[in-house]
Design an enzyme around this catalytic site. Structure first.
Site, mmCIF file in Angstrom:
data_model
loop_
_atom_site.group_PDB
_atom_site.id
_atom_site.type_symbol
_atom_site.label_atom_id
_atom_site.label_comp_id
_atom_site.label_asym_id
_atom_site.label_seq_id
_atom_site.Cartn_x
_atom_site.Cartn_y
_atom_site.Cartn_z
ATOM 1 N N ARG A 102 0.850 -1.193 0.000
ATOM 2 C CA ARG A 102 0.000 0.000 0.000
ATOM 3 C C ARG A 102 0.891 1.251 0.000
ATOM 4 O O ARG A 102 1.966 1.255 0.597
ATOM 5 C CB ARG A 102 -0.854 -0.029 1.264
ATOM 6 N N THR A 379 -8.836 0.260 -8.665
ATOM 7 C CA THR A 379 -8.563 -1.012 -8.156
ATOM 8 C C THR A 379 -8.847 -2.093 -9.166
ATOM 9 O O THR A 379 -9.718 -1.965 -10.010
ATOM 10 C CB THR A 379 -9.387 -1.191 -6.883
ATOM 11 N N SER A 440 -7.536 1.156 3.542
ATOM 12 C CA SER A 440 -8.013 0.590 2.286
ATOM 13 C C SER A 440 -9.191 -0.339 2.547
ATOM 14 O O SER A 440 -9.418 -0.773 3.675
ATOM 15 C CB SER A 440 -6.886 -0.203 1.629
#
Lengths: 562, 183
Positions: A102, A379, A440
């Site tokens: 991330r 995503t 997230s």
């Protein structure tokens, strides 16, 4: 006359060709094979993974090749300028491992770095568009870590990256999905000339059936193949990335890139009706809340209630509301904030929450409870599984479509806008801090059967809807015994802690009326709505020794197998 | 075979010519471009106007009170987006009211009105159709990327209102008839 007839035949043929390119093809999304399956958001990317398996690579080699290829083939969703999460469980591993790549907040980031206008919105949409929205990218570091530590070693970087280089050079097809995304994001794309140069024709979007080439990205990928992660995180490239972000109003420095660290984490685990759920802990909230939601639903006989019925859909809505209330209060980067992970995933806590669900009445909105008492002691997504039971689930992202909009000039890749995933004001567990990872919802997940053996890999894009999509697909497979493709195609429902319920258009009218009768305020969305994510999953039938890949028609998903 | 392919192109070109009923240049510059429906399609129309060297300003949320603002022609980029409406903080009803007032005021001021729909088939549906049905009949001229007219809605509205409608095969092709409408 004969000539005229030939002309008509040709015209008819041309018309048929054009018709064949039109959307939404509901068929041919699934694939099954005995040796390996890759289910990804682009058919070409799934095939890249399969080709690697055929050449003797393992599931991780295939996953990394697929991941880099997706950065080229689906540039609106993920890429070198982004980050993500990966769960790996090779057949010879006792426990799965989570690779957290991330993005992190730059060192100069501050809790009050985003300024708000009188309308209550961030001025100039700076948390979404431009340099200030850019977090330190983690994708290349994360993918190469996985390759080096879990790959077969038969496939070097050059071999794994070759298909991505090839697609960047020969160009990617503009599908209905990509064409509409470019049109929707044209304002953002045209704001940055280096981005407009790649994704537009002098400012106008590429259209269906055209090809987008990205030779600069091919060169960047070649550099990665040659020099590894240093090609991105050190030297001239790091300076160029930082400069591109700063030129667009950001605060990123080359030192931020040099200091980026991949985090290796223990997965969060739970069970659902005897199956083991293995997923990602913070900095993603996804895994924990999928387990929490399934724990809540385990207190009800969902199978008996039936798929898509008013009762089942009501139960889903209420479970989602309860989980999202907790998410809002407790979830953040656990490296910075104490998150009651065990409590949130605790079955007794789920019982407390389940008791709040009145099957005769909508709760309307939920408030967070207290999971700390039960603390003992977003995503693109793709899934890979092979015949040996090696499982890889990867979800990665540049956040909003085309991320921050900022392309690093001459490199072909777009920087993320994941800074928008922080709480944008000071004083919250999720507020910006230097080096902190924004929360997230990405939920790459593995499911083991009641014997502890490989059963399913699953995940989705779709922001907060990821959590609902993944949980609903798992329930469809386990509770309703649907095939993996049917479980993906089934209409979905989504709700936050409060506000309207979002129901996919194909849900039955009885379900809609039933929910309204219970007091739910329901917004009916499109029949096949990308809002609800794009699940890609692989299911292993151990007895039949067959792997089934399922892919989502809501986006461009298609599985491949051999 | 080459002759046959050539014939296909000739036929297709003829078909395209038949669907085009472009009027002689009738609109004066500068133009004011606005969105009706708050879709991102206004960005494409902005590029088309710039490429066609049509002086213009763009304001997706311009109100009737701000007309004429120096403009002589009103260009409506028609297409609904719930995401766009949400981002703008405006309801469908409020957007329809804004568009109605804008069109009424433009007419009072003697401005020409051009409606353009570049979003194709994907930019159709209940939401967009409400804006299309409002704008096309009150315009002097309409341009549409033809796959948005598969069901003949634009053709029907333009024919009933007796206004010229030009159908183009792709977004890039919309620039020529748009620029040609300006003196």
């Amino acid at each position: 006359m004969k000539k005229l007839f030939s002309v008509f035949v040709l015209v008819a043929f041309a018309a048929a060709l054009i018709a064949a390119q039109t959307p939404v093809n509901l068929y041919g999304r699934a694939a099954q094979g005995a040796k390996g399956v890759v289910a990804a958001a682009k058919p070409e990317a799934s095939q890249v993974g399969i080709d690697i398996l055929k050449k003797g690579g393992n599931a991780v080699d295939a996953a990394i090749a697929t991941a880099f290829a997706l950065g080229v083939l689906e540039p609106n969703a993920s890429g070198i300028g982004g980050g993500g999460f990966m769960v790996i469980k090779m057949a010879n591993m006792k426990e799965a491992v989570v690779i957290d790549f991330r993005e992190t907040a730059p060192a100069a980031a501050k809790p009050d770095m985003f300024k708000f206008g009188e309308d209550g919105k961030v001025i100039d949409n700076a948390s979404v568009v431009g340099g200030l929205s850019v977090g330190v990218p983690g994708e290349v570091a994360g993918l190469l870590y996985a390759l080096e530590n879990y790959g077969s070693k038969k496939m070097n970087r050059e071999k794994v990256l070759a298909p991505a280089v090839e697609w960047a050079e020969k160009g990617i097809p503009v599908t209905v999905n990509l064409a509409s995304i470019i049109q929707s994001e044209l304002g953002k794309i045209n704001k940055y000339p280096a981005t407009a140069k790649i994704y537009t024709k002098d400012g106008l979007p590429y259209e269906l059936g055209e090809t987008i080439k990205n030779p600069d990205l091919a060169a960047t990928l070649r550099a990665i193949a040659k020099d590894g992660k240093d090609a991105i995180y050190k030297g001239e490239m790091a300076e160029r990335i930082a400069k591109a972000a700063r030129d667009a109003g950001g605060i990123l420095t080359a030192a931020d890139l040099a200091n980026y660290q991949v985090k290796i984490r223990k997965p969060v685990t739970g069970t659902y009706r005897g199956y083991t759920i293995v997923s990602v802990p913070p900095a993603s909230s996804g895994g924990t809340h999928v387990i929490q939601i399934l724990n809540i639903l385990e207190n009800m006989d969902i199978a008996k209630m039936g798929p898509g019925t008013p009762a089942t859909t009501h139960a889903w809505i209420e479970a989602l509301r309860l989980a999202f209330a907790d998410r809002g209060k407790y979830m953040a980067d656990a490296d910075f904030v104490k998150v009651p992970l065990k409590g949130l995933a605790n079955k007794d806590y789920a019982k407390v929450l389940a008791a709040k669900i009145d099957m005769a009445k909508a709760m309307g909105s939920a408030t967070a409870d207290d999971p700390t008492k039960f603390e003992s002691g977003s995503t693109t997504h793709f899934s890979v599984m092979d015949k040996d039971g090696n499982m890889v689930a990867v979800t990665k992202s540049i956040n909003y479509f085309f991320g921050s909009g900022v392309t690093v000039p001459g490199t072909g890749f777009i920087l993320n806008d994941h800074m928008d995933d922080f709480a944008l004001k000071p004083g919250h567990v999720q507020s910006v801090e230097p080096g902190k990872r924004p929360l997230s919802s990405m939920t790459p997940t593995l499911v083991l059967d009641p014997d502890g053996q490989p059963f399913m890999t699953v995940g989705s894009p779709g922001a907060t809807r990821i959590i609902a999509a993944v949980a609903q697909v798992i329930s469809n497979v386990i509770d309703h015994r649907m095939s993996v493709q049917d479980s993906i195609m089934a209409p979905r429902v989504f709700a936050m802690a409060s506000g309207q319920v979002q129901l996919e258009g194909r849900a039955s009218i009885n379900t809609l009326k039933g929910l309204e009768a219970l007091g739910h305020n329901v917004n009916v969305r499109a029949d096949w709505d990308a809002y609800f994510g794009g699940v890609h999953a692989v299911l292993f039938d151990r007895k039949a020794k067959v792997l089934y890949g399922g892919a989502d028609p809501r986006r461009d998903g298609q599985a491949a197998a051999f | 075979m080459r002759r046959a392919i050539l014939s296909v192109f000739v036929l297709l070109a003829a078909a395209a010519a038949l669907s085009a009923q472009a009027p002689a240049a009738f609109a004066e510059k500068p133009a004011l471009l606005t969105s009706v429906g708050q879709s991102a399609d206004i960005e494409m129309v902005k590029v088309l106007l710039s490429r066609g060297k049509v002086d213009h300003t763009a304001d997706p949320l311009v109100t009737a009170a701000k007309l004429p603002g120096g403009a002589k022609t009103l260009v409506l980029a028609v297409g609904g987006s719930s995401k766009g409406l949400g981002a703008a903080g405006i309801s469908t009803e409020a957007e329809i009211d804004r568009a109605k007032a804008l069109i009424k005021r433009a007419r009072e001021l003697g401005m020409k009105i051009i409606a353009i729909h570049v979003g194709g088939e994907a930019r159709r549906g209940t939401l967009s159709d409400a804006f299309i049905s409002l704008c096309v009949p009150v315009s002097d001229y309409a341009i549409v990327v033809e796959d948005a007219d598969k069901d003949g809605l634009f053709t029907k509205l333009a024919s009933q209102a007796k206004i010229p409608l030009v159908k183009v095969d792709k977004i890039t092709a919309a620039g020529v008839p748009l620029a040609a409408a300006f003196k």
